[in-house]
Design a protein around this motif. Structure first.
Motif, short mmCIF file in Angstrom:
data_model
loop_
_atom_site.label_atom_id
_atom_site.label_comp_id
_atom_site.label_asym_id
_atom_site.label_seq_id
_atom_site.Cartn_x
_atom_site.Cartn_y
_atom_site.Cartn_z
N ALA A 224 4.60 -15.99 -10.67
CA ALA A 224 5.68 -15.66 -11.61
C ALA A 224 6.61 -14.62 -11.00
CB ALA A 224 5.10 -15.14 -12.92
N TRP A 225 6.05 -13.64 -10.31
CA TRP A 225 6.87 -12.59 -9.69
C TRP A 225 7.81 -13.18 -8.64
CZ3 TRP A 225 6.68 -7.27 -10.77
CH2 TRP A 225 7.48 -6.49 -9.95
N VAL A 226 7.31 -14.10 -7.82
CA VAL A 226 8.15 -14.71 -6.77
C VAL A 226 9.29 -15.50 -7.40
CG1 VAL A 226 8.18 -16.36 -4.88
CG2 VAL A 226 6.28 -14.76 -5.08
N TYR A 227 8.98 -16.32 -8.39
CA TYR A 227 10.02 -17.12 -9.04
C TYR A 227 11.07 -16.23 -9.71
CZ TYR A 227 7.98 -21.75 -8.37
OH TYR A 227 7.53 -22.92 -7.82
N LEU A 228 10.63 -15.18 -10.38
CA LEU A 228 11.56 -14.30 -11.07
C LEU A 228 12.39 -13.49 -10.07
CD1 LEU A 228 9.27 -13.11 -13.99
CD2 LEU A 228 11.39 -14.41 -14.21
N ALA A 229 11.79 -13.14 -8.93
CA ALA A 229 12.55 -12.43 -7.89
C ALA A 229 13.66 -13.31 -7.34
CB ALA A 229 11.61 -11.98 -6.77
N ILE A 230 13.36 -14.57 -7.12
CA ILE A 230 14.39 -15.51 -6.64
C ILE A 230 15.47 -15.68 -7.71
CG2 ILE A 230 14.81 -17.90 -5.98
CD1 ILE A 230 12.01 -17.94 -4.76
N PHE A 231 15.05 -15.76 -8.97
CA PHE A 231 16.02 -15.87 -10.06
C PHE A 231 16.92 -14.64 -10.13
CE2 PHE A 231 17.06 -14.87 -14.51
CZ PHE A 231 17.82 -15.99 -14.84
N ALA A 232 16.33 -13.45 -9.94
CA ALA A 232 17.11 -12.21 -10.00
C ALA A 232 18.10 -12.11 -8.85
CB ALA A 232 16.17 -11.00 -9.99
N LEU A 233 17.75 -12.66 -7.69
CA LEU A 233 18.67 -12.65 -6.56
C LEU A 233 19.77 -13.69 -6.70
CD1 LEU A 233 16.19 -12.14 -3.58
CD2 LEU A 233 17.85 -10.51 -4.48
N ASP A 234 19.63 -14.57 -7.67
CA ASP A 234 20.65 -15.59 -7.90
C ASP A 234 21.47 -15.20 -9.13
OD1 ASP A 234 22.20 -17.84 -8.01
OD2 ASP A 234 20.61 -19.13 -8.80
N GLY A 235 21.01 -15.59 -10.30
CA GLY A 235 21.68 -15.23 -11.54
C GLY A 235 23.12 -15.69 -11.62
N PHE A 236 23.48 -16.70 -10.83
CA PHE A 236 24.88 -17.08 -10.70
C PHE A 236 25.46 -17.65 -12.00
CE2 PHE A 236 27.68 -20.78 -9.96
CZ PHE A 236 28.82 -20.10 -9.58
N ILE A 237 24.76 -18.62 -12.59
CA ILE A 237 25.35 -19.35 -13.72
C ILE A 237 25.57 -18.43 -14.91
CG2 ILE A 237 25.01 -21.25 -15.33
CD1 ILE A 237 23.45 -22.71 -13.21
N LEU A 238 24.56 -17.62 -15.25
CA LEU A 238 24.70 -16.73 -16.40
C LEU A 238 25.84 -15.75 -16.20
CD1 LEU A 238 21.03 -15.87 -17.45
CD2 LEU A 238 22.75 -17.06 -18.81
N VAL A 239 25.90 -15.13 -15.02
CA VAL A 239 26.94 -14.14 -14.77
C VAL A 239 28.31 -14.80 -14.72
CG1 VAL A 239 27.81 -12.46 -13.09
CG2 VAL A 239 25.37 -12.59 -13.56
N GLN A 240 28.39 -15.94 -14.05
CA GLN A 240 29.69 -16.58 -13.88
C GLN A 240 30.28 -17.05 -15.22
OE1 GLN A 240 30.98 -19.96 -13.85
NE2 GLN A 240 32.85 -19.45 -12.73
N LEU A 241 29.43 -17.53 -16.11
CA LEU A 241 29.91 -18.03 -17.39
C LEU A 241 30.12 -16.93 -18.42
CD1 LEU A 241 27.83 -21.31 -17.81
CD2 LEU A 241 30.24 -21.10 -17.23
N MET A 242 29.31 -15.88 -18.35
CA MET A 242 29.41 -14.82 -19.35
C MET A 242 30.49 -13.79 -19.01
SD MET A 242 25.41 -14.13 -20.37
CE MET A 242 25.88 -12.92 -21.61
N THR A 243 30.57 -13.40 -17.74
CA THR A 243 31.50 -12.31 -17.38
C THR A 243 32.33 -12.61 -16.14
OG1 THR A 243 29.83 -11.21 -16.00
CG2 THR A 243 29.89 -10.61 -18.34
N ASN A 244 31.90 -13.60 -15.36
CA ASN A 244 32.55 -13.90 -14.07
C ASN A 244 32.60 -12.67 -13.17
OD1 ASN A 244 33.71 -15.66 -12.22
ND2 ASN A 244 35.80 -15.21 -12.89
N GLY A 245 31.57 -11.84 -13.26
CA GLY A 245 31.49 -10.66 -12.41
C GLY A 245 32.17 -9.43 -12.98
N GLY A 246 32.90 -9.57 -14.04
CA GLY A 246 33.61 -8.43 -14.62
C GLY A 246 32.83 -7.77 -15.73
N PRO A 247 33.45 -6.79 -16.41
CA PRO A 247 34.75 -6.21 -16.08
C PRO A 247 34.67 -5.22 -14.92
CG PRO A 247 33.84 -5.16 -18.02
CD PRO A 247 32.88 -6.26 -17.65
N ASN A 248 35.71 -5.21 -14.11
CA ASN A 248 35.80 -4.30 -12.97
C ASN A 248 34.61 -4.45 -12.03
OD1 ASN A 248 37.09 -2.34 -11.44
ND2 ASN A 248 36.07 -0.64 -12.49
N PHE A 249 34.16 -5.71 -11.84
CA PHE A 249 33.07 -6.05 -10.92
C PHE A 249 31.74 -5.40 -11.31
CE2 PHE A 249 37.02 -6.38 -8.51
CZ PHE A 249 36.93 -7.67 -8.02
N SER A 250 31.59 -4.99 -12.57
CA SER A 250 30.36 -4.30 -12.99
C SER A 250 29.16 -5.23 -13.07
CB SER A 250 30.57 -3.62 -14.34
OG SER A 250 30.92 -4.57 -15.34
#
Length: 302
Positions: A224-250
């Motif tokens: 579980a730790w390995v899978y979650l670590a890989i997920f944490a290093l990605d997180g692309f879809i959630l971030v891209q759809l929710m904030t697109n990296g913003g505000p102010n790249f936070s």
């Protein structure tokens, strides 16, 4: 089989291996090659630049900011998800009253597991859009609840001070249910006699979790730790759809940074591939390190 085992192995194993090499390994190798060029992605010109993209990446403040956010996610998402998953799974498996037959689970445990697992039924896109509405600054569920209590509500995803933590909370929420079910299934395989013996010794549920359950489930927790670590290093879809990296790249993460570099206004595919190569080695290193650090002798029981 009349011609021996090797013709059979070649017939059934080689085709899928070739397909895997063509569709999976080949794109990885192409990414390595593209990372050493100045290809813009829309032209046939791809001039070799050596390690220039990696030198530029080393001095790119936006990349370092994204890596910092990924590092925070790497340190918090696996820990919070596993701790909550173990807690809820333990409550479902041993949250009932102590009786003569040992510790029992809570009533309606199957219903609770279904509720916890429900986010896994939804696609990541739906989860992102759902929580984006929950965090809406005017009509969102959280804002409405706080206003109903007469309390001020932040702008959630619109404030650099809160946006990152809001996204982190969604990451944990979307994963906890799966690991509740996973840890619960692993606990059900532990012989009841072990828990009965611990119960007779007067151990509390917390002591049972720390001294008995966790060591017996260590292999599952490590995976579980390995899978979650890989997920944490990605997180692309959630971030891209929710904030697109913003505000102010936070809330910017390395996956969003790579995507914006490749498909944004810059369209620097060569530089984006260099970011992807770094992400590949970073993810591989974290996975290998997690497996080595978490290695323990397996506890056998019958």
């Amino acid at each position: 089989m009349k011609h021996g085992k090797w013709p059979l192995i070649v017939t059934f194993l080689v085709p899928p291996v070739l397909l895997y090499v063509f569709f999976v390994v080949s794109p990885y190798l192409q990414a390595f090659q593209i990372s050493t060029t100045d290809w813009l992605g829309y032209s046939a010109d791809a001039n070799p630049v050596g390690l220039a993209n990696f030198k530029t990446l080393w001095h790119d403040d936006y990349v370092w900011n994204a890596l910092k956010n990924n590092a925070i996610l790497l340190g918090l998402v696996p820990v919070l998800t596993i701790v909550l998953g173990l807690f809820f799974a333990t409550m479902l498996a041993m949250g009932g009253r102590k009786g003569s037959a040992g510790v029992t689970g809570v009533r309606g445990g199957a219903i609770y597991r279904t509720v916890y697992f429900f986010p896994q039924v939804l696609s990541v896109v739906i989860i992102a859009l759902l929580w984006k509405e929950v965090y809406h600054p005017n009509k969102g569920l959280l804002t409405t609840a706080l206003h109903g209590l007469g309390l001020p509500a932040p702008t959630w995803l619109g404030d650099p001070a809160t946006a990152f933590w809001c996204v982190l909370a969604v990451m944990v929420w979307s994963n906890v249910g799966f690991y509740v079910v996973l840890f619960g299934a692993a606990m059900s395989a532990v012989p009841k006699e072990i828990y009965e013996a611990v119960l007779l010794d007067g151990a509390s549920r917390f002591t049972t979790l720390r001294r008995v359950t966790l060591p017996l489930l260590w292999d599952t927790v490590q995976v579980a730790w390995v899978y979650l670590a890989i997920f944490a290093l990605d997180g692309f879809i959630l971030v891209q759809l929710m904030t697109n990296g913003g505000p102010n790249f936070s809330t910017d993460v390395i996956g969003v940074r790579m995507y914006d570099t490749a498909f944004g206004s810059e369209t620097k595919f060569g530089y984006a591939s260099a970011i992807g190569v770094v992400m590949f080695f970073l993810t591989l290193s974290v996975a290998v390190l997690s497996l080595r650090v978490g290695r323990r002798e397996r506890i056998e029981y019958s």
